[in-house]
Design a protein around this motif. Sequence first.
Motif, PDB file in Angstrom:
ATOM      1  N   GLU A   7      57.090  44.920  37.324  1.00  0.00           N
ATOM      2  CA  GLU A   7      56.564  45.577  36.128  1.00  0.00           C
ATOM      3  C   GLU A   7      55.163  46.158  36.348  1.00  0.00           C
ATOM      4  N   ASP A   8      54.481  45.730  37.419  1.00  0.00           N
ATOM      5  CA  ASP A   8      53.143  46.242  37.721  1.00  0.00           C
ATOM      6  C   ASP A   8      53.173  47.486  38.608  1.00  0.00           C
ATOM      7  N   GLU A  12      53.245  55.096  37.120  1.00  0.00           N
ATOM      8  CA  GLU A  12      52.458  55.627  36.010  1.00  0.00           C
ATOM      9  C   GLU A  12      51.060  56.074  36.444  1.00  0.00           C
ATOM     10  N   SER A  56      51.415  50.357  37.097  1.00  0.00           N
ATOM     11  CA  SER A  56      51.729  50.606  35.691  1.00  0.00           C
ATOM     12  C   SER A  56      50.408  50.744  34.927  1.00  0.00           C
ATOM     13  N   ASP A  58      49.671  49.124  32.295  1.00  0.00           N
ATOM     14  CA  ASP A  58      49.264  47.756  31.963  1.00  0.00           C
ATOM     15  C   ASP A  58      48.526  47.087  33.119  1.00  0.00           C
ATOM     16  N   ALA A  59      49.026  47.260  34.335  1.00  0.00           N
ATOM     17  CA  ALA A  59      48.379  46.648  35.504  1.00  0.00           C
ATOM     18  C   ALA A  59      46.995  47.249  35.732  1.00  0.00           C
ATOM     19  N   ASN A  61      45.031  48.697  33.475  1.00  0.00           N
ATOM     20  CA  ASN A  61      44.140  48.228  32.405  1.00  0.00           C
ATOM     21  C   ASN A  61      43.727  46.782  32.609  1.00  0.00           C
ATOM     22  N   ARG A  62      44.657  45.955  33.092  1.00  0.00           N
ATOM     23  CA  ARG A  62      44.334  44.550  33.387  1.00  0.00           C
ATOM     24  C   ARG A  62      43.269  44.483  34.479  1.00  0.00           C
ATOM     25  N   THR A  65      39.925  45.387  32.972  1.00  0.00           N
ATOM     26  CA  THR A  65      39.443  44.292  32.123  1.00  0.00           C
ATOM     27  C   THR A  65      38.858  43.172  32.973  1.00  0.00           C
TER      28      THR A  65
END
Length: 94
Positions: A7-8, A12, A56, A58-59, A61-62, A65
């Motif tokens: 999923e990472d 994208e 991804s 999400d990855a 952005n993680r 962060t």
Amino acid sequence: MVEPRPEDSKTEISCRAAKGIILFLRKVHGLEMLEEVFSRAALPVDYVNDGSNWLSFDAFNRLLTVLVEVTGDEEAPYKAGTQTSDPSTFGAVR
């Protein structure tokens, strides 16, 4: 090379966009902090360092962060972004 979680690695964001983070951490904060950021973000440094790989949203952005959390610097993503002009972020250029 260690692969990230499936999923990472959605197609994208190119890992070329994240190479500035690696350069920034290595130059400004050292190898120990580089390893800590990527470990806490659950992303393999070698995978992200390869510009032909993908992350991804999400990855990515993680990773941003965790970069802010570990460095304690809210401007760290901007500062890392300035490293993208370094020729080593481009890989092979013809």
